[in-house]
Design an enzyme around this catalytic site. Structure first.
Site, short mmCIF file in Angstrom:
data_model
loop_
_atom_site.label_atom_id
_atom_site.label_comp_id
_atom_site.label_asym_id
_atom_site.label_seq_id
_atom_site.Cartn_x
_atom_site.Cartn_y
_atom_site.Cartn_z
CB CYS A 1 0.97 6.61 11.30
SG CYS A 1 1.26 8.27 10.72
CB CYS B 1 2.99 7.78 2.77
SG CYS B 1 3.43 6.60 4.04
CB CYS C 1 6.83 -4.73 8.59
SG CYS C 1 8.13 -3.96 9.59
CB CYS D 1 5.85 -2.15 16.47
SG CYS D 1 7.54 -1.88 15.88
CB CYS E 1 2.61 -1.07 13.68
SG CYS E 1 2.71 -0.77 11.92
CD GLU F 1 -3.02 -1.03 2.26
OE1 GLU F 1 -4.18 -1.26 1.93
OE2 GLU F 1 -2.68 -0.73 3.42
N1 SAH Z 1 9.07 0.89 9.95
C1 SAH Z 1 9.37 2.29 9.85
C2 SAH Z 1 8.47 2.98 8.86
C3 SAH Z 1 7.02 3.04 9.27
S1 SAH Z 1 6.69 4.68 9.63
C4 SAH Z 1 9.30 2.92 11.23
O1 SAH Z 1 8.91 2.25 12.15
O2 SAH Z 1 9.69 4.08 11.39
C5 SAH Z 1 5.28 4.63 10.46
C6 SAH Z 1 5.27 5.56 11.65
O3 SAH Z 1 3.98 5.39 12.21
C7 SAH Z 1 6.27 5.14 12.72
O4 SAH Z 1 6.79 6.25 13.40
C8 SAH Z 1 5.41 4.32 13.67
O5 SAH Z 1 5.93 4.37 14.99
C9 SAH Z 1 4.08 5.00 13.55
N2 SAH Z 1 2.94 4.13 13.85
C10 SAH Z 1 2.88 2.80 13.74
N3 SAH Z 1 1.66 2.34 14.15
C11 SAH Z 1 0.96 3.44 14.50
C12 SAH Z 1 -0.37 3.64 14.98
N4 SAH Z 1 -1.21 2.60 15.17
N5 SAH Z 1 -0.76 4.89 15.24
C13 SAH Z 1 0.06 5.95 15.01
N6 SAH Z 1 1.30 5.82 14.55
C14 SAH Z 1 1.76 4.59 14.29
#
Ligand code: SAH
Length: 338
Positions: A319, A89, A96, A100, A103, A76
């Site tokens: 995000c 984006c 991935c 986490c 996410c 996506e």
């Molecule tokens: N894997 C990389 C790129 C993804 S960026 C990274 O972790 O940086 C996505 C951003 O969104 C990251 O800063 C992550 O911490 C944040 N993110 C992930 N899940 C989220 C959620 N449920 N709500 C808000 N931000 C989130």
């Protein structure tokens, strides 16, 4: 062009078609000789992504694209248009591997790294969709995947984005967001790819970070911030620390104080991201007053604090909400669910 027995200026013509005019068909490249056009058509392909689905937010016009890759993998990418800027984006991997807890992306399986071509294809496809070819775009590697686990393709793609004959975007317009890997942060800083860095810190101490990002927390916050400082001094620009605000996990007054102490006087900017609920809502969404309280406490201490207002929440484009719909049956249970 040289291998096709063509003079060097043909390369300039071809690059202009591909990256300035975003043309994906050789037969329309009217200033190239016909024979060359058909030879290129036999040997090369420009666009490798197929649009499998598009969703548009009724709230803010954000559009999310589901692309199918040649091997059937799906990723996506998200197109956000603001008054004065357009932000694309993009994803760096299919799925991935980091998983986490807050996410969605890693809830599907990790399949593979994207090639540099597939990364660039997303940028070109989204820019074409945005409509205005003259207007420069911002590219953020905040889609699916961990960009630094695909460093070689990442650097190759960014170099084409930087090139005046490519997309002609400078370091300010390209942001790589990573969750870990201090050595690779240093490697990126030393590479010839010009970009900015965002580090997904998300916790003010290692204990909380291990709970939220068990795999990324293999490296300590101290090691990561050292690498971030190195990146900042190499590129002479501040590194953004991203911090997802999750009630009950990392939003207490003590958390704010610890985060303030970590970032005070450092070459960082702080970007707070209110948690977007994932499909199964493992955590509650923070309220405005919770966000205010945390921000107000940080403001006097931390450098350049901003709150990210995620776009496309109604179409799961925000995000942490990108994932691989085709992998639904392989989803693992949400870890850390309350
Ligand atoms: N894997 C990389 C790129 C993804 S960026 C990274 O972790 O940086 C996505 C951003 O969104 C990251 O800063 C992550 O911490 C944040 N993110 C992930 N899940 C989220 C959620 N449920 N709500 C808000 N931000 C989130």
């Amino acid at each position: 062009m040289t291998s096709h027995g063509e003079p060097e200026f043909r390369f300039r013509q071809l690059a202009t078609w591909v990256y300035a005019r975003l043309e994906s068909r050789f037969d329309r490249m009217s200033d190239l000789p016909l024979g060359l056009r058909s030879a290129l058509d036999q040997s090369h392909e420009i666009a490798s992504l197929r649009v499998a689905a598009v969703q548009e937010s009724t709230v803010d016009g954000t559009r999310k694209f589901l692309f199918e890759l040649r091997d059937g993998g799906r990723i996506e990418s998200v197109l956000m248009r603001y008054d004065k800027r357009t932000t694309l984006c993009v994803s760096s991997q299919v799925g991935c591997p980091l998983d986490c807890v807050f996410c969605e992306t890693a809830k599907g399986n990790f399949l593979r790294n994207l090639t540099a071509g597939e990364i660039l294809d997303q940028v070109c496809a989204l820019k074409l969709e945005a409509g205005d070819l003259e207007r420069k775009v911002n590219v953020v590697f905040m889609g699916m995947g961990e960009p630094l686990l695909n460093l070689e393709s990442l650097v190759a793609a960014i170099r084409v984005m930087n090139d005046p004959l490519g997309l002609n975007l400078g370091a300010k317009r390209i942001t790589v967001s990573t969750s870990s890997f201090p050595d690779r942060i240093r490697e990126l800083a030393e590479s010839d790819a010009a970009c900015s860095l965002a580090l997904s810190l998300n916790a003010p101490n290692d204990e909380t970070r291990r709970r939220l990002m068990p795999k990324a927390a293999r490296f300590s916050i101290a090691e990561l911030l050292d690498a971030a400082r190195y990146f900042a001094s190499a590129g002479r620009r501040r590194v953004t620390l991203e911090y997802v605000l999750i009630p009950g996990m990392n939003m207490s007054d003590t958390d704010a104080d610890e985060l303030g102490a970590l970032s005070h006087g450092q070459p960082f900017k702080l970007n707070l991201i209110p948690y977007n609920p994932a499909r199964r809502d493992p955590f509650p969404r923070p309220t405005e007053s919770e966000i205010d309280r945390f921000t107000t406490r940080l403001l006097p201490v931390a450098p350049a604090v901003t709150v990210r207002r995620s776009r496309g929440v109604d179409i799961d484009a925000a995000c942490g909400q990108l994932w691989n719909a085709s992998l639904v049956e392989k989803r693992k249970p949400v870890k850390g669910a309350a």
